[in-house]
Design an enzyme around this catalytic site. Structure first.
Site, PDB file in Angstrom:
ATOM      1  N   GLU A  56       0.835  -1.211   0.000  1.00 47.57           N
ATOM      2  CA  GLU A  56       0.000   0.000   0.000  1.00 47.57           C
ATOM      3  C   GLU A  56       0.863   1.252   0.000  1.00 47.57           C
ATOM      4  OE1 GLU A  56       0.451  -2.468   2.110  1.00 47.57           O
ATOM      5  OE2 GLU A  56      -0.897  -2.268   3.821  1.00 47.57           O
ATOM      6  N   CYS A  87      -0.403  -3.233   8.058  1.00 45.45           N
ATOM      7  CA  CYS A  87       0.466  -2.980   9.210  1.00 45.45           C
ATOM      8  C   CYS A  87       0.286  -1.552   9.723  1.00 45.45           C
ATOM      9  CB  CYS A  87       1.921  -3.256   8.862  1.00 45.45           C
ATOM     10  SG  CYS A  87       2.729  -1.944   7.931  1.00 45.45           S
TER      11      CYS A  87
END
Ligand code: THU
Length: 136
Positions: A56, A87
């Site tokens: 991402e 995360c």
């Protein structure tokens, strides 16, 4: 989310591009811009593990480096049993560039979907305004 199916397909296609010789855990992402463009990303690992860039963040950095900073949606996917969980570092980077109510779809190769938002992923996130007192 606008163009949801296309975004999911493109994010899943990025699983093949992931460079993951160390974790064998590919992640794919597709970011929709307000101008209706799509920036994709995959995770890119390194023998010095901490230098790894998540999928991402790859997508966001590709867009920002091309001068694009207005986003309407993000899809993140993995070969996970349940929809992937991004995360903490990526949640903070997402919050830097995407509006709090922007939809985020967490999914997997099988097509399970969990829909959330930037603020849903990282409530009370740290942002520029939190430093106001220091900048006066
Ligand atoms: N990873 C991502 O690409 N995005 C996340 O949000 C979670 C973690 C990657 C980093 C590393 O290449 C692998 O997944 C295992 O941690």
């Amino acid at each position: 989310m606008r163009r949801q199916q296309e975004l999911c397909e493109q994010a899943n296609a990025m699983l093949k591009r992931a460079y993951v010789p160390y974790s064998n855990f590919p992640v794919g992402a597709a970011l929709l811009t307000s101008d209706d463009e799509i920036y994709t990303g995959c995770n890119i690992e390194n023998s010095s593990y901490g230098l790894t860039n998540c999928a991402e963040r790859t997508a966001i950095f590709k867009a920002v480096s091309e001068g694009v900073k207005a986003f309407d949606g993000l899809v993140i996917t993995g070969k996970t049993e349940d929809p992937i969980s991004p995360c903490g570092a990526c949640r903070q980077v997402i919050a830097e560039f995407c509006p709090p109510d922007m939809p985020i779809i967490l999914t997997n190769e099988k097509g399970d979907i969990k829909e959330t938002t930037v603020e849903g992923l990282l409530p009370y996130y740290f942002e520029a305004e939190d430093m106001d007192y220091a900048r006066k």
